[in-house]
Design a protein around this motif. Structure first.
Motif, PDB file in Angstrom:
ATOM      1  N   PHE A  29      43.454  63.715  90.646  1.00 32.20           N
ATOM      2  CA  PHE A  29      44.100  63.626  89.333  1.00 32.20           C
ATOM      3  C   PHE A  29      43.059  63.191  88.309  1.00 32.20           C
ATOM      4  N   SER A  30      43.416  63.292  87.045  1.00 37.37           N
ATOM      5  CA  SER A  30      42.502  62.864  85.975  1.00 37.37           C
ATOM      6  C   SER A  30      43.296  62.166  84.882  1.00 37.37           C
ATOM      7  N   ILE A  31      42.594  61.291  84.148  1.00 36.34           N
ATOM      8  CA  ILE A  31      43.203  60.566  83.028  1.00 36.34           C
ATOM      9  C   ILE A  31      42.248  60.664  81.841  1.00 36.34           C
ATOM     10  N   ASP A  32      42.786  61.064  80.702  1.00 34.83           N
ATOM     11  CA  ASP A  32      41.992  61.128  79.478  1.00 34.83           C
ATOM     12  C   ASP A  32      42.116  59.820  78.702  1.00 34.83           C
ATOM     13  N   LYS A  33      41.222  59.614  77.767  1.00 34.04           N
ATOM     14  CA  LYS A  33      41.299  58.439  76.902  1.00 34.04           C
ATOM     15  C   LYS A  33      42.629  58.432  76.149  1.00 34.04           C
ATOM     16  N   GLY A  34      43.252  57.259  76.108  1.00 31.62           N
ATOM     17  CA  GLY A  34      44.504  57.117  75.382  1.00 31.62           C
ATOM     18  C   GLY A  34      45.714  57.710  76.074  1.00 31.62           C
ATOM     19  N   GLU A  35      45.566  58.124  77.325  1.00 28.94           N
ATOM     20  CA  GLU A  35      46.644  58.794  78.049  1.00 28.94           C
ATOM     21  C   GLU A  35      47.237  57.873  79.107  1.00 28.94           C
ATOM     22  N   THR A  36      48.509  58.083  79.438  1.00 28.90           N
ATOM     23  CA  THR A  36      49.165  57.340  80.504  1.00 28.90           C
ATOM     24  C   THR A  36      49.565  58.286  81.623  1.00 28.90           C
ATOM     25  N   LEU A  37      49.053  58.011  82.813  1.00 31.01           N
ATOM     26  CA  LEU A  37      49.421  58.768  84.004  1.00 31.01           C
ATOM     27  C   LEU A  37      50.194  57.838  84.932  1.00 31.01           C
ATOM     28  N   ALA A  38      51.356  58.273  85.393  1.00 28.55           N
ATOM     29  CA  ALA A  38      52.171  57.473  86.304  1.00 28.55           C
ATOM     30  C   ALA A  38      52.054  58.016  87.720  1.00 28.55           C
ATOM     31  N   LEU A  39      51.796  57.116  88.667  1.00 27.39           N
ATOM     32  CA  LEU A  39      51.882  57.430  90.087  1.00 27.39           C
ATOM     33  C   LEU A  39      53.208  56.884  90.587  1.00 27.39           C
ATOM     34  N   MET A 207      43.124  52.931  74.793  1.00 23.47           N
ATOM     35  CA  MET A 207      43.096  52.564  76.211  1.00 23.47           C
ATOM     36  C   MET A 207      43.916  53.554  77.041  1.00 23.47           C
ATOM     37  N   ALA A 208      43.393  53.935  78.194  1.00 22.46           N
ATOM     38  CA  ALA A 208      44.141  54.759  79.134  1.00 22.46           C
ATOM     39  C   ALA A 208      44.862  53.847  80.127  1.00 22.46           C
ATOM     40  N   ILE A 209      45.982  54.318  80.661  1.00 23.50           N
ATOM     41  CA  ILE A 209      46.767  53.519  81.591  1.00 23.50           C
ATOM     42  C   ILE A 209      47.087  54.351  82.833  1.00 23.50           C
ATOM     43  N   LEU A 210      46.782  53.789  83.998  1.00 26.77           N
ATOM     44  CA  LEU A 210      47.254  54.323  85.269  1.00 26.77           C
ATOM     45  C   LEU A 210      48.419  53.436  85.686  1.00 26.77           C
ATOM     46  N   PHE A 211      49.619  53.960  85.608  1.00 24.87           N
ATOM     47  CA  PHE A 211      50.847  53.175  85.742  1.00 24.87           C
ATOM     48  C   PHE A 211      51.484  53.479  87.091  1.00 24.87           C
ATOM     49  N   ILE A 212      51.575  52.463  87.941  1.00 25.13           N
ATOM     50  CA  ILE A 212      52.140  52.622  89.282  1.00 25.13           C
ATOM     51  C   ILE A 212      53.499  51.947  89.309  1.00 25.13           C
ATOM     52  N   THR A 213      54.526  52.688  89.681  1.00 23.25           N
ATOM     53  CA  THR A 213      55.863  52.107  89.656  1.00 23.25           C
ATOM     54  C   THR A 213      56.803  52.888  90.551  1.00 23.25           C
ATOM     55  N   HIS A 214      57.902  52.213  90.941  1.00 24.42           N
ATOM     56  CA  HIS A 214      58.989  52.919  91.618  1.00 24.42           C
ATOM     57  C   HIS A 214      60.169  53.119  90.674  1.00 24.42           C
ATOM     58  N   ASP A 215      60.056  52.610  89.450  1.00 24.30           N
ATOM     59  CA  ASP A 215      61.136  52.694  88.472  1.00 24.30           C
ATOM     60  C   ASP A 215      60.958  53.955  87.624  1.00 24.30           C
ATOM     61  N   LEU A 216      61.725  54.979  87.941  1.00 23.56           N
ATOM     62  CA  LEU A 216      61.559  56.251  87.252  1.00 23.56           C
ATOM     63  C   LEU A 216      62.000  56.186  85.794  1.00 23.56           C
ATOM     64  N   GLY A 217      62.893  55.251  85.462  1.00 23.58           N
ATOM     65  CA  GLY A 217      63.288  55.075  84.075  1.00 23.58           C
ATOM     66  C   GLY A 217      62.112  54.668  83.211  1.00 23.58           C
ATOM     67  N   ILE A 218      61.246  53.813  83.738  1.00 19.63           N
ATOM     68  CA  ILE A 218      60.054  53.395  83.008  1.00 19.63           C
ATOM     69  C   ILE A 218      59.096  54.568  82.847  1.00 19.63           C
ATOM     70  N   VAL A 219      58.942  55.362  83.903  1.00 17.98           N
ATOM     71  CA  VAL A 219      58.031  56.509  83.839  1.00 17.98           C
ATOM     72  C   VAL A 219      58.429  57.453  82.716  1.00 17.98           C
ATOM     73  N   ARG A 220      59.703  57.730  82.613  1.00 19.86           N
ATOM     74  CA  ARG A 220      60.171  58.632  81.557  1.00 19.86           C
ATOM     75  C   ARG A 220      59.868  58.065  80.173  1.00 19.86           C
ATOM     76  N   ARG A 221      59.880  56.733  80.057  1.00 18.66           N
ATOM     77  CA  ARG A 221      59.727  56.108  78.749  1.00 18.66           C
ATOM     78  C   ARG A 221      58.267  55.942  78.343  1.00 18.66           C
TER      79      ARG A 221
END
Length: 535
Positions: A29-39, A207-221
């Motif tokens: 996977f890849s993440i750009d500057k200022g982007e949020t990718l959720a795992l 800032m870029a964010i790699l966001f790890i969560t099991h809460d799909l509601g947060i991912v959508r937001r």
């Protein structure tokens, strides 16, 4: 946008030979500057292992990378020298860990731990760092930040500890923030504030964010892109809206449909009360000065009446620091309190340690932080059988192993796992072990302090069903403490809403959720059930 992080064909193996475990397989996977990718994915899917690989924090030589590449702005991090990683960790890449109690040093104050980040990476003098520490604590929603500088981690609630971790991670304004379940321990209103904070900082700092969560509601937001992981592999990826609105993989569809449903089915009159308290108070003194004189009190629990009937669940909700956990600990006589407490019609508020010990088997607790509550030096079997031995419920060794295996299987684990140690399990699996330890003693009353906070959505639903089943079969009385109002609604008969140590509203679960009376309750419910995008 320019490419910040590029992960290609990453694999992670624990151990060697025929017993080796492939935790991550060919992840890219890849993440750009200022982007949020959720795992996203269930516990044990490889999300946190992937994140730890980016930071090069996996234990060596237990963990190895058979293949793959991790590049930060073109610079290879995989197997990079430790000297290079020290210049990257905490400055260019920061991480918010899943379990704040184990990540924070119990011997250092809040001020010292946050200031240390500034001192090490930016050479800021400790005297000059204080102002920045106060600013960071205020930024992440800590009330009276200057007054909390001298506090130690054990003096903070779970949510407050998590906010301190976030403040530490943001101190040096990193290029990439890895957030491993950063809102797990937070109540819904603070969760929304933290997500808004991260988005604002992201916009301001790029800032870029790699966001790890099991809460799909947060991912959508919060996320721009999402990667869905299971069994160490990415099975689906793409823009968040596309993955959520038009999922292609069966596993993704299962995750999106999984959440605690239904509610307890009750019939007949309300049964006898198992535990009750009247005008319960827990006040903690505030001491200042050289002589540590008491100058005031933190009124954690301030005159609360509560009763929990057999076979019923009292849900307790409210923001972090509202007194929810303190109330549960006081009912179990694990902290000092004022006011009468009765357990099975026996007054226990005046009991000391020796008098309480025979009752401990019948009143149990499942703590919020499963890593902090499980001894790393004991196997899972030893952890669960410890209570059986203490309370003379243990037979021969083979019989104890059978009892431990049965307890593990009741919470969705396998009996042979009792020979493994806590560090070999994911956060969600450790929480299930904590629940198994409690139910093995066949108690009458259990305080469940955020028992599903570390679990993914599908396992949350399983645990809710399990707790309901155990309650119906054994007539268990539960006090269910949680910031997850969806789970509270699925579990509870009666709900108490706490704020600043007091109950501001209480009643039947349907009345509280369908017709809340106070603005505070309405605010909590709105924050819990809205799924609008924040981007």
């Amino acid at each position: 946008m320019s490419r910040l992080l590029q992960v290609d064909d990453l694999s992670v193996t624990f151990g060697a030979g025929p017993t080796a475990i492939e935790a991550v397989r060919h992840v890219s996977f890849s993440i750009d500057k200022g982007e949020t990718l959720a795992l996203v994915g269930e516990s044990g899917s490889g999300k946190s292992v992937t994140a730890l690989s980016v930071m090069q924090l996996l234990p060596y030589p237990q963990a190895s990378h058979p293949n793959g590449s991790i590049r930060l702005q073109g610079e290879e991090l995989l197997n990079a020298p430790e000297a290079l990683m020290r210049t990257i960790r905490g400055r260019r890449v920061s991480m918010i860990f899943q379990e704040p109690l184990s990540a924070l040093n119990p011997l250092h104050t809040v001020e010292k731990q946050i200031a240390e980040v500034l001192t090490i990476h930016r050479g800021v003098a400790r005297q000059q760092a204080r102002g920045r520490v106060i600013e960071l604590l205020d930024l992440v929603g800590i009330r009276d930040p200057e007054g909390r500088l001298a506090d130690y981690p054990h003096q903070l609630s779970g949510g407050q500890r998590q906010r301190v971790m976030i403040a530490m991670a943001l101190a040096n304004e990193p290029d990439l923030l890895i957030a491993d379940e950063p809102t797990t321990a937070l109540d819904v209103t603070i969760q929304a504030q933290i997500l808004e904070l991260l988005i604002d900082l992201q916009k301001n700092l790029g800032m870029a964010i790699l966001f790890i969560t099991h809460d799909l509601g947060i991912v959508r937001r919060i996320a721009d892109k999402v990667c869905v992981m299971t069994d160490g592999e990415i099975v689906e990826h793409g823009p968040t809206a596309r993955v959520f609105d038009h999922p292609e993989h069966d596993y993704t569809k299962m995750l999106l449909s999984a959440e605690p449903k239904g509610k307890p089915v009750r019939s007949g009159p309300t049964p006898e009360t198992v535990v009750a308290a009247e005008a319960l108070k827990v006040w903690f003194p505030i001491r200042r000065g050289i002589f540590r004189r008491t100058v005031g009190h933190v009124k954690a629990v301030d005159g609360i009446d509560v009763s929990v009937p057999a076979g019923r669940t009292v849900g307790v909700v409210g923001e972090s620091g509202s007194g929810k956990t303190t109330l549960g600990l006081a009912l179990l006589r694990l902290i000092r309190s004022e006011g009468p407490i009765a357990f099975e019609d026996e007054r226990i508020d005046g009991y000391g340690f020796s008098q309480m010990r025979p009752l401990r088997r019948r009143m149990q607790i499942v703590f919020q932080d499963p890593f902090g509550s499980l001894s790393p030096r004991l196997s899972v079997g030893q952890i669960i059988e410890e209570g059986l031995l203490i309370h003379d419920m243990a037979g021969p060794k083979a019989e104890r192993r059978g009892a431990v295996a049965a307890a593990l299987e009741e919470v969705g684990l396998e009996g042979h796992m009792q020979d493994r140690y806590p560090h070999e399990f994911s956060g969600g699996q450790r929480q299930r072990i904590a629940i198994a330890r409690a139910i093995a003693l066949k108690p009458k009353f259990i305080v469940l302090d955020e028992p599903t906070s570390a679990l993914d959505m599908s396992v949350q639903a399983q645990i809710v069903d399990l707790l309901r089943d155990l309650q119906n079969r054994h007539g268990l009385a539960y006090m269910f403490i949680s910031h997850d109002l969806k789970v509270v609604r699925a579990m509870s008969d009666h709900v108490m809403v706490m704020k600043d140590g007091k109950v501001v509203e209480e009643g039947g679960v349907d009345r509280i959720f369908d017709d809340p009376q106070t603005d505070y309750t309405k605010q909590l419910i709105t924050a819990a059930f809205e799924n609008r995008s924040m981007k």
